[in-house]
Design a protein around this motif. Structure first.
Motif, short mmCIF file in Angstrom:
data_model
loop_
_atom_site.label_atom_id
_atom_site.label_comp_id
_atom_site.label_asym_id
_atom_site.label_seq_id
_atom_site.Cartn_x
_atom_site.Cartn_y
_atom_site.Cartn_z
N VAL A 1 -6.63 9.05 14.51
CA VAL A 1 -7.88 9.24 13.80
C VAL A 1 -9.00 9.38 14.83
CG1 VAL A 1 -9.52 8.18 12.20
CG2 VAL A 1 -7.07 7.97 11.79
N PHE A 2 -8.92 8.58 15.88
CA PHE A 2 -9.88 8.63 16.96
C PHE A 2 -9.15 9.13 18.20
CE2 PHE A 2 -11.09 4.98 14.29
CZ PHE A 2 -12.30 5.45 13.82
N GLU A 3 -9.61 10.24 18.73
CA GLU A 3 -9.00 10.79 19.93
C GLU A 3 -9.45 9.99 21.14
OE1 GLU A 3 -6.67 13.04 20.15
OE2 GLU A 3 -6.68 13.43 18.01
N PRO A 4 -8.58 9.84 22.13
CA PRO A 4 -8.97 9.11 23.33
C PRO A 4 -10.09 9.81 24.08
CG PRO A 4 -6.79 10.11 23.58
CD PRO A 4 -7.22 10.34 22.17
N GLN A 5 -11.00 9.01 24.61
CA GLN A 5 -12.12 9.54 25.38
C GLN A 5 -12.33 8.68 26.63
OE1 GLN A 5 -15.41 9.35 22.69
NE2 GLN A 5 -14.52 10.76 21.25
N PRO A 6 -11.39 8.71 27.57
CA PRO A 6 -11.47 7.79 28.70
C PRO A 6 -12.67 8.00 29.61
CG PRO A 6 -9.74 9.40 29.05
CD PRO A 6 -10.24 9.59 27.64
N ASP A 7 -13.28 9.16 29.60
CA ASP A 7 -14.40 9.45 30.50
C ASP A 7 -15.76 9.26 29.84
OD1 ASP A 7 -12.59 10.13 32.49
OD2 ASP A 7 -12.47 12.20 31.80
N SER A 8 -15.78 8.79 28.62
CA SER A 8 -17.04 8.67 27.90
C SER A 8 -17.82 7.44 28.38
CB SER A 8 -16.78 8.57 26.40
OG SER A 8 -17.97 8.24 25.72
N GLU A 9 -18.94 7.68 29.06
CA GLU A 9 -19.79 6.57 29.52
C GLU A 9 -20.37 5.80 28.34
OE1 GLU A 9 -22.69 7.59 32.51
OE2 GLU A 9 -21.27 9.00 33.44
N ASP A 10 -20.71 6.53 27.27
CA ASP A 10 -21.25 5.87 26.08
C ASP A 10 -20.24 4.90 25.48
OD1 ASP A 10 -23.67 7.21 26.29
OD2 ASP A 10 -23.08 8.82 24.91
N LEU A 11 -18.98 5.29 25.46
CA LEU A 11 -17.94 4.44 24.90
C LEU A 11 -17.75 3.18 25.75
CD1 LEU A 11 -15.90 4.14 22.63
CD2 LEU A 11 -14.29 5.47 23.97
N VAL A 12 -17.78 3.34 27.05
CA VAL A 12 -17.67 2.18 27.95
C VAL A 12 -18.85 1.24 27.74
CG1 VAL A 12 -17.67 1.45 30.36
CG2 VAL A 12 -16.29 3.42 29.67
N ARG A 13 -20.04 1.81 27.65
CA ARG A 13 -21.24 1.00 27.43
C ARG A 13 -21.19 0.30 26.07
NH1 ARG A 13 -26.54 2.91 25.78
NH2 ARG A 13 -27.97 1.22 26.13
N PHE A 14 -20.74 1.01 25.05
CA PHE A 14 -20.61 0.43 23.71
C PHE A 14 -19.62 -0.73 23.72
CE2 PHE A 14 -18.80 0.51 19.34
CZ PHE A 14 -19.97 0.18 18.65
N THR A 15 -18.51 -0.56 24.43
CA THR A 15 -17.51 -1.62 24.53
C THR A 15 -18.11 -2.86 25.18
OG1 THR A 15 -15.74 0.01 24.69
CG2 THR A 15 -15.21 -2.21 25.41
N GLN A 16 -18.89 -2.66 26.23
CA GLN A 16 -19.52 -3.78 26.91
C GLN A 16 -20.54 -4.47 26.00
OE1 GLN A 16 -21.00 -1.65 30.32
NE2 GLN A 16 -19.08 -1.91 31.46
N LEU A 17 -21.29 -3.70 25.24
CA LEU A 17 -22.27 -4.28 24.33
C LEU A 17 -21.59 -5.11 23.23
CD1 LEU A 17 -24.81 -1.34 23.90
CD2 LEU A 17 -25.21 -3.53 25.04
N LEU A 18 -20.43 -4.65 22.75
CA LEU A 18 -19.70 -5.40 21.72
C LEU A 18 -19.25 -6.76 22.23
CD1 LEU A 18 -17.48 -2.68 20.01
CD2 LEU A 18 -19.36 -3.94 18.98
N GLU A 19 -19.00 -6.86 23.54
CA GLU A 19 -18.59 -8.14 24.14
C GLU A 19 -19.73 -9.15 24.11
OE1 GLU A 19 -15.50 -8.94 25.34
OE2 GLU A 19 -14.82 -7.00 24.61
#
Length: 149
Positions: free
Chosen positions: A11-29
């Protein structure tokens, strides 16, 4: 009527290079986010959605695809076999032995996602226990030595 996603299609394609996704993951922590409506209204993110996001975002940053299915979703035998990474004939043996519950719809068997995942967890736990036992026995017999660096 919309078709449900195939078990094989993320459903969600991998996006390993997405800086926004990395930042979002850190914010969720660090914080429990809120949703902001188009009119500026803020709504706390429901706990259940927050938990899903905390599980999904690290996987996406690792480049892994994610599929979300309701637990009550009925899988075809091919989808269940794919989820277990086994052949369909082997799945039929498991169904016939009663290892995994199934429902018949006409002449076709359907399996609940939760039953397949439960079987997979049980199978994986048994494999790990057997492997640990085999390593222990091999060490006792001197066939397996731990290399110390």
């Amino acid at each position: 009527m919309t078709a449900s996603p195939s078990i094989n299609t993320p459903v969600f394609e991998p996006q390993p290079d997405s800086e926004d996704l990395v930042r979002f993951t850190q914010l969720l922590e660090k914080a429990h986010p809120k949703l902001m409506g188009m009119d500026g209204e803020e709504i706390p993110l429901p706990e259940s959605i927050y938990k899903v996001l905390r599980q999904v975002t690290p996987l996406l940053t690792q480049g892994k695809g994610v599929t979300i299915l309701p637990q009550e979703h009925l899988l075809t035998t091919q989808e269940a076999a794919n989820l277990l990474n086994i052949s369909r004939p082997h799945l039929y043996k498991l169904l016939d032995r009663g290892d995994i519950l199934f429902t018949k719809i006409g002449s076709h068997r359907r399996v609940k996602t939760e039953d397949v995942l439960s079987y997979r967890q049980k199978r994986d736990n048994e494999r790990k226990m057997n492997l640990d036992r085999l390593i222990s026995e091999s060490q006792e017999l001197g066939f397996y030595e731990v290399e110390i660096k």
